[in-house]
Design a protein around this motif. Structure first.
Motif, short mmCIF file in Angstrom:
data_model
loop_
_atom_site.label_atom_id
_atom_site.label_comp_id
_atom_site.label_asym_id
_atom_site.label_seq_id
_atom_site.Cartn_x
_atom_site.Cartn_y
_atom_site.Cartn_z
N LEU A 181 37.50 51.38 31.96
CA LEU A 181 36.49 51.02 31.12
C LEU A 181 35.61 52.19 30.60
CD1 LEU A 181 35.29 48.06 33.17
CD2 LEU A 181 36.01 47.72 30.93
N LEU B 40 38.92 36.80 34.20
CA LEU B 40 40.19 37.21 33.49
C LEU B 40 40.40 36.49 32.37
CD1 LEU B 40 42.68 37.00 36.70
CD2 LEU B 40 42.17 38.96 35.44
N GLU C 195 35.35 42.69 33.02
CA GLU C 195 36.45 43.59 33.57
C GLU C 195 35.69 44.30 34.64
OE1 GLU C 195 40.00 45.21 34.15
OE2 GLU C 195 39.62 43.62 32.86
N THR D 298 38.24 38.53 29.76
CA THR D 298 38.65 39.50 29.21
C THR D 298 39.98 39.79 28.32
OG1 THR D 298 40.36 39.92 31.05
CG2 THR D 298 38.24 40.65 31.57
N ARG E 142 33.83 41.28 27.32
CA ARG E 142 34.98 41.57 27.76
C ARG E 142 34.89 42.53 28.69
NH1 ARG E 142 37.29 41.13 22.41
NH2 ARG E 142 37.94 43.28 22.84
N ASP E 143 34.36 43.56 28.49
CA ASP E 143 34.29 44.76 29.40
C ASP E 143 33.36 44.47 30.49
OD1 ASP E 143 35.81 46.15 27.66
OD2 ASP E 143 34.19 47.41 26.90
N ARG F 105 40.53 50.03 37.19
CA ARG F 105 39.65 49.03 36.25
C ARG F 105 38.21 49.80 35.86
NH1 ARG F 105 40.61 43.20 39.01
NH2 ARG F 105 41.91 42.37 37.20
#
Length: 621
Positions: A462, A422, A439, A425, A435-436, A458
Motif C-alpha cells: 500500500l 477482501l 486492504e 479490495t 479499496r486501499d 500488505r
C-alpha cells in the motif's frame, strides 16, 4: 430579520416561524438544531397565543384612541387578559434571551461565550478562555503571518484589521454561528470563523484570503458575482482563495488538474466559474478553480484576476473568449509533471458526485455519524445495525461498507468481515481509496492477530503505491512495527490497539519511552518529537527532533525524513527560531533534499511556511 442578522452578525443559521431551521451551509449534511428548535417553537406559540388572546379581549370603540379598548368587565375577559400578558412576557423573553437560548447570535454574544481576546499587528483574535496562553499567542502570530502572506499573494494590502473567531470545536461553532465542519469568512465584516486546529492552522489562510479579496470585491457582500455582487460566482470566490493560500497536499492543484484532464473529468472551465461549481464535489470544484486562477495570474497577472473579481469581463480583460482560455489552460496542464499513481487517486477523489448528486445525503450522513459514535463507544452490534441501515438507503456509501466490515472483522463475525473486506479490495466498482482502506484494515487485523509477515507485506504494498504522504508514512511505520520486535508494542499501542480497544496515545507514549530507553532509535525519537510538537510542546519536541536530525540517515523511510524537517520547521516557526528555520531551508534546498523525488506539493508548502514566519524570527546560537 434573518437576512439582517446574516448581514450584521457572524451567524449564518436562521430560525423562522414558517420554515423552521436553516443551517446556513450546503456542505454540513448532519443538521441537528437541538433544544433551540423546541424553545423557538415555544416562543412562536407564545406569540400566536398572545395575539389571539389580546384580540379576544379588545373591543372596538370609536371614541377611544386607536378605536380599541380592553374589555375587562367580566371575570372571563380578565382571565383572558392575564393569560395574554403571560404569553406576551413569554414571547418577549424568548426574544430578549435569544442569544442564551441559541436562537441567534451577535459578535458580542459570541465573544462573551468564548471569553478571551488578543490583538496582534493586524489581527484581533477571539478564542476560548480555556486555551493555553502559548496557544493563544500562536493564534495571533499565525493570523498575522497568514494575513501578510495572502495580502502579498493577491497584491493588495487588505483591510487594516481582521477579526478572527476561533471556536472550541465544530459543535461549538455550529451552536454559536451555524457552520459546523464548514469554515466561513464574511468579507464585508472583515471576519473569519474557524475552530481551533493547531499551529499553523490548515485553513486560516484560505479564509483570510476571502477577506483580503473583499477589498476589491463587489456589492455589499464584497464578493465576486454578477448583478452588482448579488449573484455570487462561487468558482471565482473560492478559486482566488485557493490560489492565494494553497494547501499542503502532496500534489499541487495543477497536478490534480492534469490528472482530472487525463481521466476525462475536467469540465469546461466556464462551467466552473458559474453556479455549475456547486454541481460537483467540493474537492473537485475548489481544486480546479484554484488551479485556473493560479495559471491566469501567472499568464495575465494578478491585476487581471483582481479586475475580474471586481466585476470585469474576463474575455474583455484578456482579449480571449472562454473556449480559447479553456484550450490554453489545458495546454498548460499537459506540461505539468505527474506521478504515475496520480490518476487512480484523482479518480477516487474527484469522480464522486456533489451533494446534489447523492442519495438522501443528510439522512445518510446523520445515520453514519450515529454509527461511528456507537463504534467508538464499543456498542458494536448497534453500530453494525446502523451501518447496514445506511447501506439500505445508499448502497454506494463506501465509507459505511468499509466501516461495517471492519467492525465485523474485529468485534463480530470475523469470517464475514474479512470476506467483505477482501471483496472490497477486488471490486472495480469501489474507488481506489476505499479499496486501499479495506486492504489496510486487513493488514491491521493481521497485525493484531500476530500474522506479522502478512501484515508487513500488505502495508508495504500500500505504501509503495500511495500518493497520500501522511497515510503512506503511517503505513510505513506499521510495516516497521510488524517486522521489528522492539518497535511492535509502541506501534500497536499508538496506531492499532488490540482486540478490545483502539489506539491509545497515553499507552503509546509509555511504550515509545520504553523502546527508546532500551535501544535508542531514530524512528522512536521521530515519533516522540512529532507527538510533542502536535500537542504544543514545541521546545521539547524541537530538542528531540534535533537529535533525530543528527541521525537523519538512520531513519528507515524518506517520507519520515521529510516529515522530520517539516515538523522541525513548525517548531522553529512557533519558537521564532530563525537559526533553525535557516537550517531547515538549507537542507531542503541542498542536493540531499529528502523531498527529491516526491510529488512536490508538500515541499512547496513547507517552504511557504518558512518564508511566512521568517520575517519576525530571531537568530539563536
Amino acid at each position: 430579520m434573518s437576512l439582517w442578522r446574516f448581514f450584521s452578525s457572524p451567524m449564518i443559521f436562521a430560525f423562522d416561524p414558517f420554515v423552521g431551521y436553516f443551517s446556513g451551509t450546503l456542505y454540513d449534511t448532519v443538521i441537528e438544531p437541538g433544544p433551540a428548535m423546541l424553545t423557538y417553537r415555544l416562543g412562536s406559540f407564545a406569540t400566536i397565543c398572545a395575539a389571539a388572546l389580546w384580540a379576544s379581549v379588545l373591543e372596538r370603540r370609536d371614541d377611544k384612541p386607536f378605536g380599541l379598548v380592553l374589555d375587562l368587565r367580566t371575570t372571563r375577559t380578565r382571565a383572558l387578559a392575564s393569560l395574554a400578558l403571560l404569553a406576551t412576557l413569554a414571547s418577549a423573553g424568548n426574544v430578549l434571551f435569544g442569544t442564551k437560548l441559541g436562537h441567534f447570535s451577535t459578535a458580542a454574544s459570541i465573544a462573551t461565550d468564548l471569553g478571551a481576546e488578543k490583538h496582534g499587528e493586524r489581527c484581533d483574535v477571539v478564542y476560548p478562555a480555556t486555551t493555553r496562553e502559548q496557544e493563544a499567542r500562536l493564534l495571533v502570530k499565525d493570523c498575522d503571518e497568514q494575513l501578510a502572506a495572502v495580502s502579498m499573494a493577491l497584491g493588495v494590502p487588505g483591510p487594516a484589521r481582521v477579526r478572527a473567531f476561533f471556536f472550541r470545536d465544530a459543535e461549538d461553532k455550529k451552536r454559536l454561528m451555524g457552520a459546523a465542519h464548514t469554515y466561513i469568512a464574511k468579507p464585508w465584516r472583515e471576519e473569519v470563523y474557524l475552530q481551533l486546529g493547531g499551529y499553523p492552522h490548515p485553513v486560516l489562510g484560505h479564509e483570510l484570503a476571502h477577506v483580503v479579496a473583499g477589498t476589491f470585491g463587489r456589492g455589499p457582500f464584497r464578493i465576486a458575482g454578477d448583478l452588482g455582487g448579488f449573484l455570487p460566482n462561487p468558482g471565482l470566490i473560492e478559486g482566488i482563495a485557493v490560489a492565494a493560500s494553497p494547501d499542503d497536499e502532496d500534489l499541487s492543484d495543477a497536478q490534480w488538474g492534469r490528472a482530472m484532464m487525463q481521466l476525462g473529468l475536467l469540465p469546461n472551465m466556464g462551467r466552473v466559474f458559474s453556479l455549475g461549481f456547486l454541481g460537483d464535489a467540493s474537492a473537485k470544484s475548489y481544486t480546479l478553480a484554484g488551479a485556473f486562477i493560479e495559471w491566469l495570474a501567472k499568464t495575465e497577472g494578478m491585476a487581471t484576476v483582481r479586475q475580474w473579481y471586481g466585476g470585469g469581463d474576463l474575455t474583455a480583460l484578456t482579449g480571449k473568449d472562454w473556449p480559447t482560455l479553456d484550450r490554453a489552460f489545458r495546454e498548460y496542464l499537459a506540461t505539468v509533471p505527474l506521478p504515475e499513481e496520480a490518476e487512480s487517486f484523482a479518480k477516487a477523489k474527484f469522480a464522486r458526485p456533489g451533494i446534489f448528486g447523492r442519495k438522501c445525503p443528510h439522512l445518510v450522513d446523520a445515520l453514519r455519524h450515529e454509527a461511528d459514535v456507537c463504534r467508538d463507544t464499543q456498542r458494536f452490534e448497534e453500530a453494525i445495525r446502523l451501518y447496514r441501515e445506511v447501506l439500505a438507503k445508499d448502497a454506494s456509501d463506501f465509507a459505511s461498507q468499509q466501516s461495517v466490515a471492519v467492525v465485523q472483522r474485529r468485534h463480530g463475525d470475523r469470517a464475514a468481515g474479512e470476506a467483505d473486506l477482501l471483496a472490497m479490495t477486488k471490486s472495480d466498482k469501489v474507488p481506489r481509496t476505499y479499496r486501499d482502506r479495506a486492504e489496510e484494515a486487513l493488514a491491521d487485523a493481521d497485525f493484531i492477530d500476530g500474522n506479522y509477515e502478512q501484515a508487513a507485506k500488505r502495508y508495504e504494498g500500500l505504501a509503495a503505491r500511495s500518493l497520500d504522504e501522511d497515510g503512506a508514512r503511517t503505513l510505513e511505520v506499521k510495516a516497521y512495527g510488524a517486522r521489528h520486535l522492539a518497535a511492535r508494542p509502541s506501534v500497536r499501542a499508538l496506531l492499532l490497539g488490540d482486540e478490545k480497544r483502539g489506539p491509545d496515545i497515553f499507552l503509546g507514549g509509555v511504550e515509545l519511552g520504553s523502546w527508546n530507553a532500551k535501544a535508542p532509535s531514530a524512528l522512536a525519537g521521530y515519533l516522540i518529537g512529532r507527538n510533542l510538537i502536535g500537542r504544543g510542546f514545541f521546545e521539547d519536541g524541537a530538542k528531540v527532533l534535533d537529535g533525530v536530525w543528527e541521525r537523519l540517515d538512520e531513519l528507515p523511510f524518506a517520507r519520515i525524513k521529510r516529515e522530520t524537517l517539516r515538523q522541525r520547521a513548525i517548531a522553529a516557526c512557533a519558537l521564532n527560531d530563525a537559526t533553525a528555520l535557516g537550517k531547515v531551508r538549507a537542507q531542503i534546498e541542498s542536493p540531499s533534499d529528502p523531498f527529491k523525488g516526491a510529488a512536490g506539493g508538500r515541499r512547496d508548502a513547507t517552504l511557504r511556511m518558512i518564508a511566512r514566519c521568517s520575517h519576525d524570527a530571531v537568530a539563536r546560537p
